[in-house]
Design a protein around this motif. Structure first.
Motif, PDB file in Angstrom:
ATOM      1  N   ARG A   1       0.788  -1.219   0.000  1.00 22.95           N
ATOM      2  CA  ARG A   1       0.000   0.000   0.000  1.00 22.95           C
ATOM      3  C   ARG A   1       0.829   1.283   0.000  1.00 22.95           C
ATOM      4  NH1 ARG A   1      -3.218  -3.789   2.696  1.00 22.95           N
ATOM      5  NH2 ARG A   1      -5.462  -3.526   2.353  1.00 22.95           N
ATOM      6  N   GLY A   2       2.008   1.246   0.550  1.00 30.14           N
ATOM      7  CA  GLY A   2       2.799   2.454   0.685  1.00 30.14           C
ATOM      8  C   GLY A   2       3.888   2.253   1.712  1.00 30.14           C
ATOM      9  N   GLU A   3       4.322   3.343   2.308  1.00 30.07           N
ATOM     10  CA  GLU A   3       5.429   3.231   3.246  1.00 30.07           C
ATOM     11  C   GLU A   3       5.167   3.938   4.570  1.00 30.07           C
ATOM     12  OE1 GLU A   3       7.961   6.991   1.377  1.00 30.07           O
ATOM     13  OE2 GLU A   3       8.798   4.981   1.374  1.00 30.07           O
ATOM     14  N   SER A   4       3.991   4.591   4.707  1.00 30.79           N
ATOM     15  CA  SER A   4       3.716   5.392   5.892  1.00 30.79           C
ATOM     16  C   SER A   4       2.420   4.961   6.554  1.00 30.79           C
ATOM     17  CB  SER A   4       3.624   6.881   5.525  1.00 30.79           C
ATOM     18  OG  SER A   4       4.835   7.338   4.958  1.00 30.79           O
ATOM     19  N   VAL A   5       2.398   5.073   7.883  1.00 29.63           N
ATOM     20  CA  VAL A   5       1.208   4.710   8.643  1.00 29.63           C
ATOM     21  C   VAL A   5       1.086   5.657   9.832  1.00 29.63           C
ATOM     22  CG1 VAL A   5       2.507   2.973   9.961  1.00 29.63           C
ATOM     23  CG2 VAL A   5       0.014   2.837   9.865  1.00 29.63           C
TER      24      VAL A   5
ATOM     25  N   TRP B   1      15.042   2.072  11.316  1.00 24.73           N
ATOM     26  CA  TRP B   1      14.047   1.356  10.520  1.00 24.73           C
ATOM     27  C   TRP B   1      12.909   2.286  10.100  1.00 24.73           C
ATOM     28  CZ3 TRP B   1      13.464  -4.386  10.484  1.00 24.73           C
ATOM     29  CH2 TRP B   1      14.573  -5.047  11.040  1.00 24.73           C
ATOM     30  N   LEU B   2      12.556   3.214  10.971  1.00 29.44           N
ATOM     31  CA  LEU B   2      11.436   4.120  10.750  1.00 29.44           C
ATOM     32  C   LEU B   2      11.894   5.551  10.976  1.00 29.44           C
ATOM     33  CD1 LEU B   2       8.765   2.247  12.957  1.00 29.44           C
ATOM     34  CD2 LEU B   2       9.041   2.003  10.478  1.00 29.44           C
ATOM     35  N   ASP B   3      11.204   6.477  10.338  1.00 33.77           N
ATOM     36  CA  ASP B   3      11.334   7.862  10.785  1.00 33.77           C
ATOM     37  C   ASP B   3       9.932   8.415  11.005  1.00 33.77           C
ATOM     38  OD1 ASP B   3      10.312   8.707   8.321  1.00 33.77           O
ATOM     39  OD2 ASP B   3      12.284   9.165   7.503  1.00 33.77           O
ATOM     40  N   THR B   4       9.853   9.511  11.705  1.00 38.68           N
ATOM     41  CA  THR B   4       8.559  10.028  12.123  1.00 38.68           C
ATOM     42  C   THR B   4       8.419  11.495  11.771  1.00 38.68           C
ATOM     43  OG1 THR B   4       7.054  10.280  14.020  1.00 38.68           O
ATOM     44  CG2 THR B   4       9.390  10.621  14.433  1.00 38.68           C
TER      45      THR B   4
ATOM     46  N   TYR C   1       4.533   7.371  10.996  1.00 38.15           N
ATOM     47  CA  TYR C   1       5.790   6.639  10.874  1.00 38.15           C
ATOM     48  C   TYR C   1       5.962   6.159   9.439  1.00 38.15           C
ATOM     49  CZ  TYR C   1       6.858   6.668  15.819  1.00 38.15           C
ATOM     50  OH  TYR C   1       7.199   7.066  17.093  1.00 38.15           O
ATOM     51  N   ARG C   2       7.139   6.417   8.896  1.00 34.95           N
ATOM     52  CA  ARG C   2       7.477   6.002   7.528  1.00 34.95           C
ATOM     53  C   ARG C   2       8.627   5.015   7.582  1.00 34.95           C
ATOM     54  NH1 ARG C   2      11.257   7.058   3.770  1.00 34.95           N
ATOM     55  NH2 ARG C   2      12.323   8.476   5.216  1.00 34.95           N
ATOM     56  N   VAL C   3       8.503   3.932   6.841  1.00 36.61           N
ATOM     57  CA  VAL C   3       9.599   2.970   6.756  1.00 36.61           C
ATOM     58  C   VAL C   3      10.709   3.581   5.915  1.00 36.61           C
ATOM     59  CG1 VAL C   3      10.277   0.608   6.208  1.00 36.61           C
ATOM     60  CG2 VAL C   3       7.910   1.094   6.857  1.00 36.61           C
ATOM     61  N   THR C   4      11.900   3.611   6.443  1.00 32.70           N
ATOM     62  CA  THR C   4      13.039   4.189   5.732  1.00 32.70           C
ATOM     63  C   THR C   4      13.553   3.212   4.673  1.00 32.70           C
ATOM     64  OG1 THR C   4      14.645   3.268   7.283  1.00 32.70           O
ATOM     65  CG2 THR C   4      13.714   5.437   7.816  1.00 32.70           C
TER      66      THR C   4
ATOM     67  N   GLY D   1       2.126  11.510   1.669  1.00 31.00           N
ATOM     68  CA  GLY D   1       3.466  12.060   1.762  1.00 31.00           C
ATOM     69  C   GLY D   1       4.537  10.992   1.718  1.00 31.00           C
ATOM     70  N   GLY D   2       5.482  11.121   0.810  1.00 33.35           N
ATOM     71  CA  GLY D   2       6.592  10.169   0.739  1.00 33.35           C
ATOM     72  C   GLY D   2       6.180   8.793   0.293  1.00 33.35           C
ATOM     73  N   ASN D   3       5.105   8.688  -0.465  1.00 31.48           N
ATOM     74  CA  ASN D   3       4.589   7.381  -0.856  1.00 31.48           C
ATOM     75  C   ASN D   3       5.545   6.680  -1.805  1.00 31.48           C
ATOM     76  OD1 ASN D   3       2.908   5.306  -2.139  1.00 31.48           O
ATOM     77  ND2 ASN D   3       1.257   6.311  -1.035  1.00 31.48           N
ATOM     78  N   ILE D   4       5.791   5.394  -1.590  1.00 33.09           N
ATOM     79  CA  ILE D   4       6.719   4.664  -2.452  1.00 33.09           C
ATOM     80  C   ILE D   4       6.173   4.480  -3.859  1.00 33.09           C
ATOM     81  CG2 ILE D   4       7.812   3.358  -0.606  1.00 33.09           C
ATOM     82  CD1 ILE D   4       6.089   0.984  -1.462  1.00 33.09           C
TER      83      ILE D   4
END
Length: 321
Positions: free
Chosen positions: A38-42, A73-76, A85-88, A292-295
């Motif tokens: 779905r993406g990289e952020s939750v 692993w994550l940034d916020t 939280y976004r997976v780096t 935002g920042g979607n893979i």
């Protein structure tokens, strides 16, 4: 049906009590199984809501994602008063190899090819080699000698990712080798027996099957609310992950009779593709899209199509059920 009065909920509680559900491991299972397509952020609030049925408390989850953020692993970031939280890229680099390996459908027939990893003893320490051996064993590699590790089926691109995970890629080379006369090779069977602890893997498979196989006799569509289906989906993935990733996927002729791994793969596939459609309404309800920042950017359509194809090919796909 009331979730907590169903027989299936009692089975879920029993399964959950028998598993080591560390909060970080459950988050990684979620990232791989649910977020990746779905993406990289939750949103943190959504993650709390989604993992609550699995039994992960808000306090424990907040601690887990804080530590994963601290470890890279994550940034916020903040959206108003809410944390996202976004997976780096580093996080996906660590998660992706196991994710791809777990969901890959077993090959119909082994082609006799081996993937070999050789470390240069002149540039790595004994301690580095020990750590690498442990990490490679987690991915199903066996040590055929002090600095040579073998796997009978892993993709060479995935091997590069795993080597990057060890941090020793510059001290290793990957090779492909081919078995000759496998049916007549007693020495090969002896090598397999001494390289992989198949008896231990067999026992782990049998233990996990004892927990999950009874669910095949349950009418999950009638018994499961969407949140319970989601909780079962998470513990199914988490419960089998450790043993499946350590299983090298050896051809049948090199395995003990009545190898439980074959049955386990079938049970995982059947349960997973029953639980996915039952649990998706719960996911859709609680997982808000975050652009935002979607893979998927910049090529949204092609990336979506690629991920959708990968998702529906997991474990052989729903058509296999």
């Amino acid at each position: 049906m009331n979730r907590q009065t169903s027989h299936t909920y009692s089975q879920f509680e029993m399964i959950r009590s028998r598993l080591d559900l560390s909060s970080r491991a459950v988050v990684i299972t979620f990232l791989c199984d649910v977020l990746r397509p779905r993406g990289e952020s939750v949103f943190l609030a959504d993650l709390i809501s989604l993992l609550a049925p699995v039994g992960v408390s808000e306090r424990v989850l907040r601690t887990a994602v804080f530590r994963m953020s601290r470890d890279g692993w994550l940034d916020t970031q903040r959206v108003g008063r809410q944390a996202v939280y976004r997976v780096t890229s580093e996080g996906w680099r660590l998660i992706e190899p196991g994710c791809r390996q777990f969901y890959a459908a077993p090959a119909a027939e082994w082609d006799g090819q081996w993937t070999l990893i050789m470390f240069d003893n002149h540039v790595i320490t004994t301690e580095q080699k020990r750590v690498a051996a442990r990490m490679l064993a987690w991915r199903g590699f066996g040590a055929v000698s002090g600095n040579v590790f073998a796997h009978p089926g892993i993709d060479i691109a995935l091997t590069r990712q795993i080597l990057a995970e060890t941090g020793l890629a510059s001290a290793a080379i990957s090779l492909r080798a081919e078995t000759q006369d496998i049916a007549e090779s007693a020495s090969l069977r002896d090598m397999v027996a001494s390289t992989w602890d198949l008896q231990s893997l067999q026992q782990e498979y049998l233990q996990k099957l004892a927990l999950f196989e009874p669910l095949l006799s349950v009418d999950l569509a009638a018994e499961c609310t969407p949140d319970l289906a989601f909780a079962l989906r998470m513990v199914l993935m988490h419960g089998f992950k450790q043993v499946v990733l350590r299983d090298p996927g050896l051809p049948a002729r090199l395995l003990p009779a009545n190898w439980a791994g074959h049955r386990a793969r079938d049970v995982i596939r059947q349960l997973y593709w029953q639980l996915v459609p039952l649990s998706e309404p719960f996911v859709v309800q609680h997982l808000r899209p975050y652009p935002g920042g979607n893979i998927l950017a910049p090529d949204l359509k092609s990336r979506k199509a690629e991920l959708a194809t990968w998702f529906f090919n997991r474990l052989g796909g729903p058509a296999a059920v």
